[in-house]
Design a protein around this motif. Structure first.
Motif, PDB file in Angstrom:
ATOM      1  N   GLN A  42       0.825  -0.981  -0.068  1.00 35.69           N
ATOM      2  CA  GLN A  42      -0.201  -0.133   0.024  1.00 35.69           C
ATOM      3  C   GLN A  42       0.750   1.260   0.331  1.00 35.69           C
ATOM      4  OE1 GLN A  42      -3.219  -0.268  -0.278  1.00 35.69           O
ATOM      5  NE2 GLN A  42      -2.754  -2.274  -0.846  1.00 35.69           N
ATOM      6  N   ASP A  43       2.303   1.087   0.235  1.00 35.52           N
ATOM      7  CA  ASP A  43       2.640   2.459   0.590  1.00 35.52           C
ATOM      8  C   ASP A  43       3.820   2.859  -0.721  1.00 35.52           C
ATOM      9  OD1 ASP A  43       4.487   4.306   0.920  1.00 35.52           O
ATOM     10  OD2 ASP A  43       5.511   3.595   2.436  1.00 35.52           O
ATOM     11  N   SER A  44       2.456   3.541  -1.871  1.00 33.06           N
ATOM     12  CA  SER A  44       3.333   3.339  -3.175  1.00 33.06           C
ATOM     13  C   SER A  44       4.347   4.621  -3.122  1.00 33.06           C
ATOM     14  CB  SER A  44       2.338   4.947  -3.873  1.00 33.06           C
ATOM     15  OG  SER A  44       2.129   6.248  -3.765  1.00 33.06           O
ATOM     16  N   SER A  45       5.074   5.263  -2.402  1.00 32.63           N
ATOM     17  CA  SER A  45       6.087   6.178  -2.847  1.00 32.63           C
ATOM     18  C   SER A  45       7.899   4.803  -2.492  1.00 32.63           C
ATOM     19  CB  SER A  45       6.337   6.868  -1.511  1.00 32.63           C
ATOM     20  OG  SER A  45       6.733   6.801   0.100  1.00 32.63           O
ATOM     21  N   LEU A  46       7.294   4.354  -1.085  1.00 28.99           N
ATOM     22  CA  LEU A  46       8.368   3.585  -1.259  1.00 28.99           C
ATOM     23  C   LEU A  46       8.138   1.965  -2.581  1.00 28.99           C
ATOM     24  CD1 LEU A  46      10.381   0.953   0.131  1.00 28.99           C
ATOM     25  CD2 LEU A  46       8.542   0.036   1.144  1.00 28.99           C
ATOM     26  N   LEU A  47       7.253   2.209  -2.890  1.00 21.80           N
ATOM     27  CA  LEU A  47       7.259   1.024  -4.634  1.00 21.80           C
ATOM     28  C   LEU A  47       7.386   1.779  -5.606  1.00 21.80           C
ATOM     29  CD1 LEU A  47       3.456  -0.093  -4.543  1.00 21.80           C
ATOM     30  CD2 LEU A  47       4.961  -1.518  -4.363  1.00 21.80           C
ATOM     31  N   GLU A  48       7.545   3.036  -5.885  1.00 24.13           N
ATOM     32  CA  GLU A  48       8.105   3.487  -6.773  1.00 24.13           C
ATOM     33  C   GLU A  48       9.655   3.187  -6.665  1.00 24.13           C
ATOM     34  OE1 GLU A  48       9.163   8.094  -8.140  1.00 24.13           O
ATOM     35  OE2 GLU A  48       7.079   6.909  -7.243  1.00 24.13           O
ATOM     36  N   LYS A  49      10.174   3.609  -5.918  1.00 25.13           N
ATOM     37  CA  LYS A  49      11.805   3.671  -5.082  1.00 25.13           C
ATOM     38  C   LYS A  49      12.000   2.401  -5.457  1.00 25.13           C
ATOM     39  CE  LYS A  49      15.557   4.217  -1.506  1.00 25.13           C
ATOM     40  NZ  LYS A  49      15.932   4.716  -0.339  1.00 25.13           N
ATOM     41  N   CYS A  50      11.819   1.072  -4.808  1.00 20.59           N
ATOM     42  CA  CYS A  50      11.448  -0.702  -5.172  1.00 20.59           C
ATOM     43  C   CYS A  50      11.520  -0.692  -6.761  1.00 20.59           C
ATOM     44  CB  CYS A  50      10.122  -1.291  -4.282  1.00 20.59           C
ATOM     45  SG  CYS A  50      10.981  -0.958  -2.357  1.00 20.59           S
ATOM     46  N   HIS A  51      10.914  -0.242  -7.384  1.00 19.59           N
ATOM     47  CA  HIS A  51      10.763  -0.879  -9.263  1.00 19.59           C
ATOM     48  C   HIS A  51      12.224   0.079  -9.720  1.00 19.59           C
ATOM     49  CE1 HIS A  51       5.765  -0.735  -9.349  1.00 19.59           C
ATOM     50  NE2 HIS A  51       6.466  -0.708  -8.453  1.00 19.59           N
ATOM     51  N   SER A  52      12.589   0.928  -9.375  1.00 17.60           N
ATOM     52  CA  SER A  52      13.525   1.487 -10.012  1.00 17.60           C
ATOM     53  C   SER A  52      14.625   0.384  -9.838  1.00 17.60           C
ATOM     54  CB  SER A  52      14.184   2.475  -9.946  1.00 17.60           C
ATOM     55  OG  SER A  52      15.444   3.000 -10.361  1.00 17.60           O
ATOM     56  N   ILE A  53      15.533   0.352  -8.231  1.00 15.76           N
ATOM     57  CA  ILE A  53      16.047  -0.883  -7.576  1.00 15.76           C
ATOM     58  C   ILE A  53      16.186  -2.033  -8.456  1.00 15.76           C
ATOM     59  CG2 ILE A  53      16.924  -1.794  -5.418  1.00 15.76           C
ATOM     60  CD1 ILE A  53      16.299   0.703  -4.206  1.00 15.76           C
ATOM     61  N   VAL A  54      14.670  -3.317  -8.171  1.00 18.28           N
ATOM     62  CA  VAL A  54      14.993  -4.344  -8.579  1.00 18.28           C
ATOM     63  C   VAL A  54      14.485  -4.554 -10.258  1.00 18.28           C
ATOM     64  CG1 VAL A  54      12.444  -5.793  -9.127  1.00 18.28           C
ATOM     65  CG2 VAL A  54      12.951  -4.768  -7.163  1.00 18.28           C
ATOM     66  N   SER A  55      14.697  -3.696 -10.847  1.00 17.71           N
ATOM     67  CA  SER A  55      15.151  -3.325 -12.567  1.00 17.71           C
ATOM     68  C   SER A  55      16.295  -3.031 -12.726  1.00 17.71           C
ATOM     69  CB  SER A  55      14.654  -2.237 -12.505  1.00 17.71           C
ATOM     70  OG  SER A  55      12.810  -2.267 -13.649  1.00 17.71           O
ATOM     71  N   ASP A  56      16.992  -2.135 -11.661  1.00 15.87           N
ATOM     72  CA  ASP A  56      18.489  -2.100 -12.048  1.00 15.87           C
ATOM     73  C   ASP A  56      19.229  -3.436 -11.517  1.00 15.87           C
ATOM     74  OD1 ASP A  56      20.185  -0.805 -12.056  1.00 15.87           O
ATOM     75  OD2 ASP A  56      21.080   0.114 -10.561  1.00 15.87           O
ATOM     76  N   VAL A  57      19.075  -4.363 -10.492  1.00 12.51           N
ATOM     77  CA  VAL A  57      18.902  -5.719  -9.526  1.00 12.51           C
ATOM     78  C   VAL A  57      19.266  -6.607 -10.552  1.00 12.51           C
ATOM     79  CG1 VAL A  57      19.875  -7.136  -8.036  1.00 12.51           C
ATOM     80  CG2 VAL A  57      19.713  -4.585  -7.546  1.00 12.51           C
ATOM     81  N   VAL A  58      17.735  -6.701 -11.522  1.00 14.70           N
ATOM     82  CA  VAL A  58      17.990  -7.934 -12.461  1.00 14.70           C
ATOM     83  C   VAL A  58      18.415  -7.593 -13.528  1.00 14.70           C
ATOM     84  CG1 VAL A  58      16.182  -8.902 -13.959  1.00 14.70           C
ATOM     85  CG2 VAL A  58      15.600  -8.215 -11.066  1.00 14.70           C
ATOM     86  N   SER A  59      18.246  -6.450 -13.996  1.00 16.23           N
ATOM     87  CA  SER A  59      19.604  -5.915 -15.290  1.00 16.23           C
ATOM     88  C   SER A  59      20.923  -6.893 -14.943  1.00 16.23           C
ATOM     89  CB  SER A  59      19.532  -4.988 -16.108  1.00 16.23           C
ATOM     90  OG  SER A  59      20.627  -4.238 -16.435  1.00 16.23           O
TER      91      SER A  59
END
Length: 169
Positions: free
Chosen positions: A10-27
């Motif tokens: 439910q925390d949209s500000s945390l999710l936004e940060k997580c999206h960027s980090i996850v994409s970066d680490v997956v790559s």
């Protein structure tokens, strides 16, 4: 590379940060193991209640956990994609041609607790959990001591290459 994010948290500000980090680490994880294919990974951000349910359903463990990995492939040798040239036709998305690696489910409740416990940021913890889970999607495991040591070394190298050190904000 396609990373599909499912936001059940439910925390949209945390999710936004997580999206960027996850994409970066997956790559970075894909580069680290020198995966020769474009890949698809699905990541779900959830809470302890839902990951507890999934852990019970899929692993018969009646407790919440930090991350669950659901690999789509079975490797003879972890991180070796050569078997796909012969048998892997079904491992690719027919529409995109991308290799379907699997799913990752991260409990952000657990990630917050662990970040506090280990004295680093939630961003660093999410990066760690993603690197850990990606290695599972590549066939690595940590059931034996030797495997655990090797996997921890790989996780740390992936995180270091992208700057997700313990002092990452």
């Amino acid at each position: 590379m396609s990373v599909y994010m499912n936001d059940e948290y439910q925390d949209s500000s945390l999710l936004e940060k997580c999206h960027s980090i996850v994409s970066d680490v997956v790559s970075e994880a894909l580069d680290y193991v020198e995966c020769p294919y474009e890949c698809t990974v699905e990541v779900t951000f959830t809470d302890d209640t839902e990951i507890h349910r999934l852990n019970l359903e899929h692993r018969n463990i009646d407790a919440a956990t930090d991350v669950l990995s659901f690999p789509m492939l079975e490797y003879e040798t972890p991180g070796d994609f050569s078997f796909l040239e012969e048998e892997g036709v079904d491992a690719f998305d027919p529409e995109t041609g991308e290799l379907l690696l699997g799913d990752i489910v991260i409990s952000l409740d657990h990630a917050k607790e662990q970040a506090e416990e280990y004295g680093h940021s939630i961003g660093r913890e999410v990066a760690f959990l993603t690197a850990h889970s990606m290695l599972h999607l590549f066939g690595y495991d940590h059931m034996e001591e030797e495997e655990r040591i090797a996997m921890e070394k790989m996780q740390e190298e992936i995180l270091q290459r992208k700057g997700y050190t313990r002092d990452y904000e």
